[in-house]
Motif scaffolding. Structure first.
Motif, PDB file in Angstrom:
ATOM      1  N   LEU A  30       0.799  -1.218   0.000  1.00 50.35           N
ATOM      2  CA  LEU A  30       0.000   0.000   0.000  1.00 50.35           C
ATOM      3  C   LEU A  30       0.840   1.281   0.000  1.00 50.35           C
ATOM      4  CD1 LEU A  30      -2.698  -1.184   2.574  1.00 50.35           C
ATOM      5  CD2 LEU A  30      -2.780  -1.319   0.069  1.00 50.35           C
ATOM      6  N   GLY A  31       2.126   1.145   0.270  1.00 52.68           N
ATOM      7  CA  GLY A  31       3.015   2.300   0.171  1.00 52.68           C
ATOM      8  C   GLY A  31       3.080   3.201   1.388  1.00 52.68           C
ATOM      9  N   PHE A  32       2.612   2.765   2.519  1.00 52.44           N
ATOM     10  CA  PHE A  32       2.757   3.543   3.740  1.00 52.44           C
ATOM     11  C   PHE A  32       3.046   2.582   4.893  1.00 52.44           C
ATOM     12  CE2 PHE A  32      -1.633   2.210   4.019  1.00 52.44           C
ATOM     13  CZ  PHE A  32      -1.853   2.024   5.376  1.00 52.44           C
ATOM     14  N   SER A  33       3.468   3.121   6.028  1.00 46.63           N
ATOM     15  CA  SER A  33       3.681   2.262   7.191  1.00 46.63           C
ATOM     16  C   SER A  33       3.186   2.967   8.450  1.00 46.63           C
ATOM     17  CB  SER A  33       5.147   1.868   7.322  1.00 46.63           C
ATOM     18  OG  SER A  33       5.892   2.819   7.990  1.00 46.63           O
ATOM     19  N   ILE A  34       2.887   2.155   9.433  1.00 47.76           N
ATOM     20  CA  ILE A  34       2.453   2.685  10.723  1.00 47.76           C
ATOM     21  C   ILE A  34       3.711   3.004  11.525  1.00 47.76           C
ATOM     22  CG2 ILE A  34       1.085   2.211  12.778  1.00 47.76           C
ATOM     23  CD1 ILE A  34      -0.318  -0.010  11.136  1.00 47.76           C
ATOM     24  N   LYS A  35       3.892   4.248  11.857  1.00 44.76           N
ATOM     25  CA  LYS A  35       5.129   4.689  12.492  1.00 44.76           C
ATOM     26  C   LYS A  35       5.326   4.103  13.890  1.00 44.76           C
ATOM     27  CE  LYS A  35       5.412   8.843   9.844  1.00 44.76           C
ATOM     28  NZ  LYS A  35       4.937  10.137   9.614  1.00 44.76           N
ATOM     29  N   TRP A  36       4.254   3.856  14.607  1.00 42.18           N
ATOM     30  CA  TRP A  36       4.369   3.412  15.985  1.00 42.18           C
ATOM     31  C   TRP A  36       4.356   1.890  16.142  1.00 42.18           C
ATOM     32  CZ3 TRP A  36       0.046   0.585  16.725  1.00 42.18           C
ATOM     33  CH2 TRP A  36      -1.086   0.922  15.990  1.00 42.18           C
ATOM     34  N   ALA A  37       4.208   1.141  15.058  1.00 40.76           N
ATOM     35  CA  ALA A  37       4.055  -0.317  15.147  1.00 40.76           C
ATOM     36  C   ALA A  37       5.286  -1.001  15.745  1.00 40.76           C
ATOM     37  CB  ALA A  37       3.741  -0.895  13.776  1.00 40.76           C
ATOM     38  N   GLU A  38       6.471  -0.628  15.280  1.00 40.31           N
ATOM     39  CA  GLU A  38       7.697  -1.258  15.778  1.00 40.31           C
ATOM     40  C   GLU A  38       7.909  -0.940  17.262  1.00 40.31           C
ATOM     41  OE1 GLU A  38       9.701  -3.307  13.995  1.00 40.31           O
ATOM     42  OE2 GLU A  38       8.404  -3.074  12.242  1.00 40.31           O
ATOM     43  N   GLU A  39       7.639   0.279  17.629  1.00 36.91           N
ATOM     44  CA  GLU A  39       7.810   0.678  19.030  1.00 36.91           C
ATOM     45  C   GLU A  39       6.828  -0.073  19.927  1.00 36.91           C
ATOM     46  OE1 GLU A  39       6.875   4.774  21.057  1.00 36.91           O
ATOM     47  OE2 GLU A  39       8.784   4.889  19.980  1.00 36.91           O
ATOM     48  N   LEU A  40       5.584  -0.179  19.491  1.00 36.83           N
ATOM     49  CA  LEU A  40       4.590  -0.931  20.254  1.00 36.83           C
ATOM     50  C   LEU A  40       5.008  -2.394  20.384  1.00 36.83           C
ATOM     51  CD1 LEU A  40       1.838  -1.112  21.682  1.00 36.83           C
ATOM     52  CD2 LEU A  40       0.829  -1.596  19.445  1.00 36.83           C
ATOM     53  N   ALA A  41       5.509  -2.972  19.317  1.00 38.13           N
ATOM     54  CA  ALA A  41       5.960  -4.366  19.363  1.00 38.13           C
ATOM     55  C   ALA A  41       7.106  -4.533  20.362  1.00 38.13           C
ATOM     56  CB  ALA A  41       6.389  -4.830  17.978  1.00 38.13           C
ATOM     57  N   ASN A  42       8.054  -3.620  20.348  1.00 35.80           N
ATOM     58  CA  ASN A  42       9.180  -3.707  21.288  1.00 35.80           C
ATOM     59  C   ASN A  42       8.712  -3.644  22.741  1.00 35.80           C
ATOM     60  OD1 ASN A  42      11.105  -3.899  19.264  1.00 35.80           O
ATOM     61  ND2 ASN A  42      11.483  -1.700  19.217  1.00 35.80           N
ATOM     62  N   TYR A  43       7.851  -2.698  23.055  1.00 38.15           N
ATOM     63  CA  TYR A  43       7.380  -2.566  24.436  1.00 38.15           C
ATOM     64  C   TYR A  43       6.506  -3.741  24.840  1.00 38.15           C
ATOM     65  CZ  TYR A  43       9.085   2.219  23.966  1.00 38.15           C
ATOM     66  OH  TYR A  43       9.871   3.324  23.758  1.00 38.15           O
ATOM     67  N   THR A  44       5.720  -4.247  23.902  1.00 34.87           N
ATOM     68  CA  THR A  44       4.872  -5.403  24.201  1.00 34.87           C
ATOM     69  C   THR A  44       5.719  -6.642  24.453  1.00 34.87           C
ATOM     70  OG1 THR A  44       3.140  -4.455  22.814  1.00 34.87           O
ATOM     71  CG2 THR A  44       2.922  -6.780  23.375  1.00 34.87           C
ATOM     72  N   ILE A  45       6.773  -6.822  23.695  1.00 33.97           N
ATOM     73  CA  ILE A  45       7.658  -7.971  23.894  1.00 33.97           C
ATOM     74  C   ILE A  45       8.360  -7.887  25.251  1.00 33.97           C
ATOM     75  CG2 ILE A  45       9.796  -9.050  23.063  1.00 33.97           C
ATOM     76  CD1 ILE A  45       8.728  -8.478  20.204  1.00 33.97           C
ATOM     77  N   ILE A  46       8.679  -6.692  25.689  1.00 32.46           N
ATOM     78  CA  ILE A  46       9.260  -6.530  27.028  1.00 32.46           C
ATOM     79  C   ILE A  46       8.277  -7.025  28.079  1.00 32.46           C
ATOM     80  CG2 ILE A  46       9.962  -4.803  28.753  1.00 32.46           C
ATOM     81  CD1 ILE A  46      11.130  -3.189  26.344  1.00 32.46           C
ATOM     82  N   TYR A  47       7.021  -6.614  27.971  1.00 34.27           N
ATOM     83  CA  TYR A  47       6.009  -7.071  28.924  1.00 34.27           C
ATOM     84  C   TYR A  47       5.809  -8.582  28.845  1.00 34.27           C
ATOM     85  CZ  TYR A  47       4.333  -2.791  31.055  1.00 34.27           C
ATOM     86  OH  TYR A  47       4.228  -1.661  31.820  1.00 34.27           O
ATOM     87  N   ILE A  48       5.759  -9.121  27.642  1.00 32.23           N
ATOM     88  CA  ILE A  48       5.570 -10.559  27.472  1.00 32.23           C
ATOM     89  C   ILE A  48       6.724 -11.324  28.117  1.00 32.23           C
ATOM     90  CG2 ILE A  48       5.586 -12.413  25.749  1.00 32.23           C
ATOM     91  CD1 ILE A  48       3.991 -10.464  23.922  1.00 32.23           C
ATOM     92  N   THR A  49       7.929 -10.844  27.948  1.00 40.99           N
ATOM     93  CA  THR A  49       9.099 -11.516  28.520  1.00 40.99           C
ATOM     94  C   THR A  49       9.061 -11.503  30.044  1.00 40.99           C
ATOM     95  OG1 THR A  49      10.415 -10.893  26.601  1.00 40.99           O
ATOM     96  CG2 THR A  49      11.617 -11.508  28.597  1.00 40.99           C
ATOM     97  N   PHE A  50       8.859 -10.337  30.620  1.00 41.81           N
ATOM     98  CA  PHE A  50       8.878 -10.247  32.080  1.00 41.81           C
ATOM     99  C   PHE A  50       7.694 -10.983  32.712  1.00 41.81           C
ATOM    100  CE2 PHE A  50      12.052  -6.957  31.521  1.00 41.81           C
ATOM    101  CZ  PHE A  50      12.849  -7.133  32.634  1.00 41.81           C
ATOM    102  N   PHE A  51       6.502 -10.773  32.195  1.00 47.45           N
ATOM    103  CA  PHE A  51       5.348 -11.430  32.799  1.00 47.45           C
ATOM    104  C   PHE A  51       5.263 -12.903  32.421  1.00 47.45           C
ATOM    105  CE2 PHE A  51       4.261  -7.046  33.545  1.00 47.45           C
ATOM    106  CZ  PHE A  51       3.754  -7.112  34.831  1.00 47.45           C
ATOM    107  N   GLY A  52       5.857 -13.280  31.288  1.00 46.02           N
ATOM    108  CA  GLY A  52       5.960 -14.700  30.953  1.00 46.02           C
ATOM    109  C   GLY A  52       6.829 -15.424  31.958  1.00 46.02           C
ATOM    110  N   ALA A  53       7.856 -14.753  32.473  1.00 38.12           N
ATOM    111  CA  ALA A  53       8.717 -15.346  33.502  1.00 38.12           C
ATOM    112  C   ALA A  53       7.929 -15.648  34.772  1.00 38.12           C
ATOM    113  CB  ALA A  53       9.890 -14.424  33.803  1.00 38.12           C
ATOM    114  N   VAL A  54       6.937 -14.813  35.070  1.00 43.52           N
ATOM    115  CA  VAL A  54       6.090 -15.057  36.240  1.00 43.52           C
ATOM    116  C   VAL A  54       5.352 -16.390  36.069  1.00 43.52           C
ATOM    117  CG1 VAL A  54       4.107 -14.217  37.575  1.00 43.52           C
ATOM    118  CG2 VAL A  54       5.789 -12.598  36.699  1.00 43.52           C
ATOM    119  N   ASN A  55       4.855 -16.655  34.882  1.00 44.74           N
ATOM    120  CA  ASN A  55       4.122 -17.899  34.642  1.00 44.74           C
ATOM    121  C   ASN A  55       5.039 -19.106  34.496  1.00 44.74           C
ATOM    122  OD1 ASN A  55       1.580 -16.868  34.845  1.00 44.74           O
ATOM    123  ND2 ASN A  55       1.220 -16.723  32.665  1.00 44.74           N
TER     124      ASN A  55
END
Length: 170
Positions: free
Chosen positions: A54-79
């Motif tokens: 489509l010729g455009f990108s979502i500017k915040w997508a990579e940043e959201l993915a990075n922060y979400t992966i941080i949460y998944i890693t830390f809270f995944g350790a709890v489980n």
């Protein structure tokens, strides 16, 4: 560590409360992690399609993915902790008797408690520092306190899991 039964709790009301708290936290974390993984997968896939087709990108997508992966890693350790999925030296532990395994398990729990609670305390100090600075993320413009909160919060829950492991009857 398996989840505690009434026999293993031994009528200890504090341990019973701690076990119930930990199971409740785990019950909340599991579906949230699943939804977060699905969401970042969908967002990143859409972003790739949007960028190349489509010729455009979502500017915040990579940043959201990075922060979400941080949460998944830390809270995944709890489980992972209560079901024994953390890194361990099984080759050494398997060579000693049951009393030795129990002793090493308790030593491991004490070290885990100290480390987790220290990380939680220093993590909250870092969060307070970030709050004072008023730092925001570059793309999403959210307060950076949100990504940083994963460290102290998950560390506190990991410490509670280790505390339960320490006082459980084996």
């Amino acid at each position: 560590m398996k989840h505690l039964t009434e026999i293993e709790i031994g009528g200890n009301p504090v341990l019973a409360l701690l076990s119930k708290l930990n199971r409740t936290v785990e019950g909340i974390i599991k579906p949230v992690i699943s939804i977060a993984l699905l969401a970042i997968s969908m967002i990143l896939c859409f972003n790739v399609i949007a960028r190349y087709i489509l010729g455009f990108s979502i500017k915040w997508a990579e940043e959201l993915a990075n922060y979400t992966i941080i949460y998944i890693t830390f809270f995944g350790a709890v489980n992972c902790l209560p079901i024994g999925m953390h890194i361990s030296m099984d080759a050494i532990v398997d060579k000693i008797g049951s009393k030795g395994k129990t002793f090493l398990g308790k030593i491991n729990a004490v070290i885990g408690i100290i480390f987790s609670f220290a990380l939680s305390v220093y993590g909250y100090q870092l969060v307070l520092f970030v709050v004072k600075r008023g730092q925001v993320s570059p793309a999403m413009m959210i307060p950076m306190v949100i990504p940083y909160m994963a460290i102290p919060t998950a560390s506190l829950f990991i410490g509670l899991e280790f505390l339960e492991k320490l006082f459980a009857k084996n």
